[in-house]
Write a protein that holds these residues in place. Sequence first.
Motif, PDB file in Angstrom:
ATOM      1  N   TYR A   1     -48.059 -23.424 -59.962  1.00  0.00           N
ATOM      2  CA  TYR A   1     -48.729 -24.437 -59.149  1.00  0.00           C
ATOM      3  C   TYR A   1     -48.802 -24.049 -57.675  1.00  0.00           C
ATOM      4  CZ  TYR A   1     -48.094 -27.269 -63.309  1.00  0.00           C
ATOM      5  OH  TYR A   1     -48.128 -27.729 -64.592  1.00  0.00           O
TER       6      TYR A   1
ATOM      7  N   LEU B   1     -52.199 -24.448 -55.967  1.00  0.00           N
ATOM      8  CA  LEU B   1     -52.522 -25.868 -55.886  1.00  0.00           C
ATOM      9  C   LEU B   1     -51.761 -26.489 -54.724  1.00  0.00           C
ATOM     10  CD1 LEU B   1     -54.013 -28.176 -57.203  1.00  0.00           C
ATOM     11  CD2 LEU B   1     -52.052 -28.548 -58.685  1.00  0.00           C
TER      12      LEU B   1
ATOM     13  N   GLY C   1     -53.168 -25.221 -51.347  1.00  0.00           N
ATOM     14  CA  GLY C   1     -54.446 -25.867 -51.054  1.00  0.00           C
ATOM     15  C   GLY C   1     -54.228 -27.292 -50.568  1.00  0.00           C
ATOM     16  N   SER C   2     -53.371 -28.022 -51.263  1.00  0.00           N
ATOM     17  CA  SER C   2     -53.114 -29.410 -50.886  1.00  0.00           C
ATOM     18  C   SER C   2     -52.411 -29.474 -49.534  1.00  0.00           C
ATOM     19  CB  SER C   2     -52.241 -30.099 -51.937  1.00  0.00           C
ATOM     20  OG  SER C   2     -52.693 -29.795 -53.221  1.00  0.00           O
TER      21      SER C   2
ATOM     22  N   SER D   1     -66.771 -23.116 -56.603  1.00  0.00           N
ATOM     23  CA  SER D   1     -66.026 -24.043 -57.452  1.00  0.00           C
ATOM     24  C   SER D   1     -66.936 -25.123 -58.013  1.00  0.00           C
ATOM     25  CB  SER D   1     -64.881 -24.691 -56.662  1.00  0.00           C
ATOM     26  OG  SER D   1     -64.063 -23.701 -56.114  1.00  0.00           O
TER      27      SER D   1
ATOM     28  N   VAL E   1     -57.987 -26.197 -54.576  1.00  0.00           N
ATOM     29  CA  VAL E   1     -57.402 -27.325 -55.300  1.00  0.00           C
ATOM     30  C   VAL E   1     -58.190 -27.583 -56.587  1.00  0.00           C
ATOM     31  CG1 VAL E   1     -56.997 -29.817 -55.223  1.00  0.00           C
ATOM     32  CG2 VAL E   1     -56.378 -28.394 -53.267  1.00  0.00           C
TER      33      VAL E   1
ATOM     34  N   ASP F   1     -60.157 -25.540 -58.314  1.00  0.00           N
ATOM     35  CA  ASP F   1     -59.965 -24.445 -59.272  1.00  0.00           C
ATOM     36  C   ASP F   1     -58.657 -24.638 -60.040  1.00  0.00           C
ATOM     37  OD1 ASP F   1     -62.265 -23.364 -58.382  1.00  0.00           O
ATOM     38  OD2 ASP F   1     -61.415 -21.539 -57.551  1.00  0.00           O
ATOM     39  N   ASN F   2     -57.602 -25.002 -59.314  1.00  0.00           N
ATOM     40  CA  ASN F   2     -56.302 -25.097 -59.956  1.00  0.00           C
ATOM     41  C   ASN F   2     -56.159 -26.346 -60.803  1.00  0.00           C
ATOM     42  OD1 ASN F   2     -54.243 -22.829 -59.153  1.00  0.00           O
ATOM     43  ND2 ASN F   2     -55.649 -23.137 -57.444  1.00  0.00           N
ATOM     44  N   VAL F   3     -56.760 -27.446 -60.341  1.00  0.00           N
ATOM     45  CA  VAL F   3     -56.726 -28.656 -61.163  1.00  0.00           C
ATOM     46  C   VAL F   3     -57.432 -28.376 -62.490  1.00  0.00           C
ATOM     47  CG1 VAL F   3     -57.645 -30.995 -61.370  1.00  0.00           C
ATOM     48  CG2 VAL F   3     -56.486 -30.299 -59.278  1.00  0.00           C
TER      49      VAL F   3
END
Lengths: 845, 290, 397
Positions: A297, A300, A303-304, B40, B104, B106-108
């Motif tokens: 993660y 993620l 990015g967040s 994305s 975000v 892409d990863n979600v």
Amino acid sequence: MTDKIDTATPSPLKNFGILVLDMRVAYLAIALATVGGAVIASSVEGYFNFVLAMVAMNILVGVGINILLGLSGQVSFGHIGFFAIGAYATGILMLNGVNFWLAFLIAGAVSGIVGFLLALPALRVSGPYLAMMTIAFAFIIEHGAVEWRTLTGGANGLMGFPSPELFGYTLSENDIALFAVLLAGVSLAFYQRLTHSTWGRAMRAVRDSEIAAQAIGLNPLVLKTVSFALSALLTGFAGAIFAPMNLFISPSSFPFFQSILFILAVVVGGAGTLWGPVIGALIVVLLPEFLSDFAEYRLLLFGSLLLGVLWAAPRGIVGTVAAWLSREDPTSAAPGEIDLKAVLGSDIQTEIPLEVDAIGISFGGIKAASNVSFIAHPGKVTSVIGPNGAGKTTVLNMIGGFYVPDTGEIRLGEVISGKPAYAIARAGIARTYQTTLLFEHMSVLENVMIAIRQGNLGVMLADRGDKAERAMAAKLLAFTGYTGPLARLAGNLPHVDKRLVEIARALATRPKVLLLDEPAAGLMREDKTKLATLLRDIAALGIAVILVEHDMSLVMGISDHIVVLDAGAPLTQGKPADIRDDPAVLRAYLGGTEYQGRPRADAWSGEHVAVLTAHKLEAGYGAAPVLEKVHIEVCPGEMVAVLGANGAGKSTMLRAMSGLHRPIDGSVLLNDAETSRFAAHQIAAAGMVLVPEGRQVFPDMTLRDNIRLGAWTRKGPVSDAEIDAIAERFPRIKDRMDSKAGVLSGGEQQMLAIARGLMAKPKILLLDEPSLGLAPSMIAELYDVLADLRDDGVTVLIVDQMANLALTVADRGYVLESGRVAHAGPADELKNDPAIERAYLGHTD
Amino acid sequence: MLLTSAIITGLGLGAMYGLLALGFHITYVVSNTVNFSQGSSMMLGAVLGYTFAVTLGWPMPFAVILALALCGVFGLAVERFLVRPFADRGSNAWLMATIAGGIVLDNVVLFTFGKEPRSFPSPLATDAINVMGVGAYPLQLIIPVVGIVAAAIFSFVLRNTKYGKAMLAVVQNAEAARLMGIDTRFVIAGAFALSTMLAGVAGLLIAPLFNVSAGMGLVFGIKAFAAAILGGITSAWGVVIAGLLYDLVEALTTAFLGSTYTQIVAFSMIIAALFFMPNGLLGSAGIKKV
Amino acid sequence: MTKKTPFTLTRRHVLATATAAALAAMTGIAPAHAADTIKIGLIASLSGPSAKSGEAITRGLTVAIDEINAAGGLLGKQVELLRRDDENNPGKGLVAARELVQREKVAVLFGGLQTPVSLAIVPFMNQSKAVFMGPWAAGTPITQNGAKENYIFRVSAFDSMVGVALVDRAVAVHGAKKPGMMLINNPWGESNEKSLLAALKVKGMENAGIEKIEQSDIDVVPQLTRLKSNGADAIFMVANVGPSAQVMKSLERMNWNVPVVSHWGPAGGRFSELGGPRAKDVEMIQTFTFSGNPSPKAAEMMAKLKKHFPEIKGEADVTPAVGIANAYDGMHLAALAIKNAGSIDGPAVRKGFYDIKSYDGLIKTYEMPFSPEKHDALGPEDLVFTQFIDGKIIPVK
């Protein structure tokens, strides 16, 4: 377009004594952090060492990015390329038997040189174009490393580097980590030193305003290129440690995505701060360590995190904390008598006048200025005046080198026209701007200090500007009457102080010629009086002052010589008294064409229930209000004119009413509905439609589409018949409905703009300077149309330079002076009131 | 044959780059900002299309329309949360924010859709047809048609519908547009939605030829941005032509010099082009003012 | 002008303190607990397009470790598996290797699904004197790395032997005279380029060209057309699932019925689904298959897998079988080496591998599998050619 990533500002400059203390604290902190890191590097083992070295390398890269992003305001997505160059250079050299230390130095140098070479084409472009250049660079390096197998080992990469040695001692992993930590410490000290040196100040100046930087003799291209090369150099050094530390390098060790992580770290930590890259590196490297169970993660999370920081703390963690903790040093310049001649030195003494010889320039076929000539003598104030659109600022821009004249030449001893702006600045021409252009994220003192250098920045790092410079800057500020704190950021100053600091900055270049573009705009009366005295004092130093100004009492009061321009062409020139009495000048200002407007046949006799009421309307730019407690009413079917000199606040008033200018105080009622909180499009929908200054038609659309868009807020379809009916009022355009609006003449565009406004079936139509820049015959035609509209019962509020003409067609009029309603009354009374003439050409009493 | 096959390849993929690049162009002209998560958005179109049509087995037209609609919603969210908060204060931080938004997303998708690439079956990409001696899927020939039709529809809508004209008005003079009662924010948000929908179309078109995965957008997004810059981001036809040109150069380099040089040649072309034409092929620069 | 400021809390002090604190906190990332278990590390792609291969290796290791633990563990301790995702990125893989070796002190590190990742880890392992077991990546230089003390072992195919096998197959079965190559543009592709060229040279054959494929290539018709126009009569394909699938789709489109002899890349994912109708034509090298395997050990393994992993229903769910088998045998061989060493000390375990006499494994019975000159347990005789049919990998008839 310069890249305006939010950058925090280095700590506000304190006065010299405190500054030294403050700087020492910074260096002490760097030393402590470095020693701390070094202690850890020598005590921990294995993996932690590697993590520590990764943090140190990321700091090194971060400082490099920070020089580019934080100091110069440029973005690069290609830094992984420099990192790779550094790593490959060391790796290849070491495998060929070159000693690590030499390889390290060569690697940094190679990376720096490549950075310099890339900057040459890259910095010709900006914004997304620059971003793409750097992205392409990163990909070329990556693929180049894959394909140049004989040198780089291809996709398999390189391994088996000999361990670095120092005087026969083989460096362990701990030692390499230690070296990385020391290097990171040195890079932080380097950044700190650079930021507060002349070069760093110049880079920040370019970041804040390239235009103003050129006007004090700085060459933005050189500064940006140097910062790009420095940034590449540091990143290359980081890569150079990476190779022996990682034991293996291959093209896939340097994925493009890493470039984004590099920037992410700096932005999250705080771009433009000393410690930002440190915090960023700690986060980027350590966070995944603490969360190793959630390794997948990681992206993620990053990015967040980046989004969170951008939203909540746009200046980054350090920038936000610093803003919260910092206090401003209240020390101001010591007021008192100042011998400015002594401060500025004797080199401003000159007998050479500035000669403007028949210069002219066109934009897109339209002559903005033509055949303008005058001579500005040292020690004298020369003013350039004229109605809006006369080309005054264009002339200043040509003298200052912002525009290159198409014809004619400008001489200051030698010919200066055609040289770049920074060279003209160095030749002794300084200027201020209509909307002040200070280096907003630098302190007031720094703004002036950097100008003292006249573009000569000395040896990088060695030169921080000495005590004498600080004293001189402080004295210049005191001379202009600036009494606020020297450490205040220029962007946080009230309007008046911005003007003063800008003048002080211009004087700091010790100019032979000083160009001032509307220095009095937005100043209160008492400030204007002070300004007048200041400008005379400046001229008395032997400087040729050239003033563009709308405030006629100021111009008449201090000028030695006045040049009048009208529609880009010289009208006349002479002494103030001659100009004031010249009927041609009066005509240019008040609209004395032969044509007389058509008054209403019978006096207006509508209902006295106002459709538009402005009550205690106040608006301004920054601290100084442009409008003060303006009260205006317009009744249905009335045509009301608002008159006043340039800068009196007429246009601001219309923009405030139409919602283009926000926020405003007071109320604007449209049929009893309060509109002062509405946005422009809501006000248009409510029925108050502005036909803006300069027409502003949609140039690439047909006339028909332009007019149709006027009906945007109306429900239901709009028939071609209705458009044709509206166009019928405007004979000049009705036959050209299917041509593009951009090819129309100014007058035709004005007709179109009014037709477009009428399509909305407005409750009231606001007209802003409809006759501006039109030929007399067009003005006549326009006013015929306006009279027709009036007779048909359209409610109009009109602002026009052509005061006499506007008053002929209007029912009533208001006269604005310095943002207040000075007179109001029926049009025919105002027309013969001498107060009007005074309002335009300055008070004689 | 080498030439024909390279041209078919180049036009097919180039049109897809053109669609993505058109998206970059649209937001740039109305708001001077660019959605760096465009790659994305493209992935989102493909993933949603796959989920609706293959996983859930819904009828294809319905799946496509719903996927594109959701791409549009994503575009609105990008504008509202990743661009507007920064553009409103004159900051360029939207650049990093949209990149972060892409990461975000892409990863979600990676954690919801799954980590394995999947195949998106399409009747248009099962049986090859013969074009001048070269085999091609019908879809490969359809993509350039869709690309050019999309550009033409875009251009038609812009000039011939009320909303299109409003958008054009904002491009040509935002302040005057507001005075006409046009809500510029609404138009800008619409531009972002349109741009992500175009990306969604590109994603849906390319999915049957390639595969569907969370990471598929990154490289396409970068190359499409390269095409947008090459064409001059201020010109709609410029970016579409540059999209075609970019992939033609890639395909021709592959065919005649060998795949070794493809990336190096393509990216060097960008740097060289910008060096000689700082505004791209058909782009224009504004007049500078003080 | 020189007013003294008393020592107040400026932002710099705060930040300096914070920095120091953060650096100090790093020392807090200490090994979690004393070594009450024997740790085995695995670094593989647990995400991304090759996730299925990482999953297969995990399954093989898990079954083997459970068997070992059920039999009383190693050196009196239970065995524990620690997994890290390398995201197909050599940098990530190396960082994970450092973490597992230096912080977690794993006895043996398995991993490096892709050759680049393995190659990145190799020098570090040799320098740290820690044992690495390769259950997948086939790059020849991984085990033949030139180190004086080589700590890298492998139970898998390796490229130089695959190269020979691929060339033999193309010549013997398809009568190829001038084969062409489609190679992924990464170290694995480069390594195979070398081994294929070497194998062709031995046979005195020429090639029809060497073409590269990118991970994101959609259409490889231009590359294939080049090979075709150079007269290629067979294609050697070396690429992982995604690009391999694109090659097959492009061949289908060109309607070019050329034999494709492939390394085992397609085995890593849903090749049948991604590669279209031509996917089944690929002849792909494997070290092990469940389908058509007469060995009772294979059936027994299949039963264990079904028990351990309820999501496994049949042979289609155990692809790629090589990952399972290589990892399973590799783990048992590593356990024997640790037993021989009597400790988890790197040099001792390395010697322990050399001391393995015989092991009856899933792939074959290993006799003296390792020596200082031979770090690969498998040889050309252990390879089988397979096809991917309806999601199952079955031997070519």
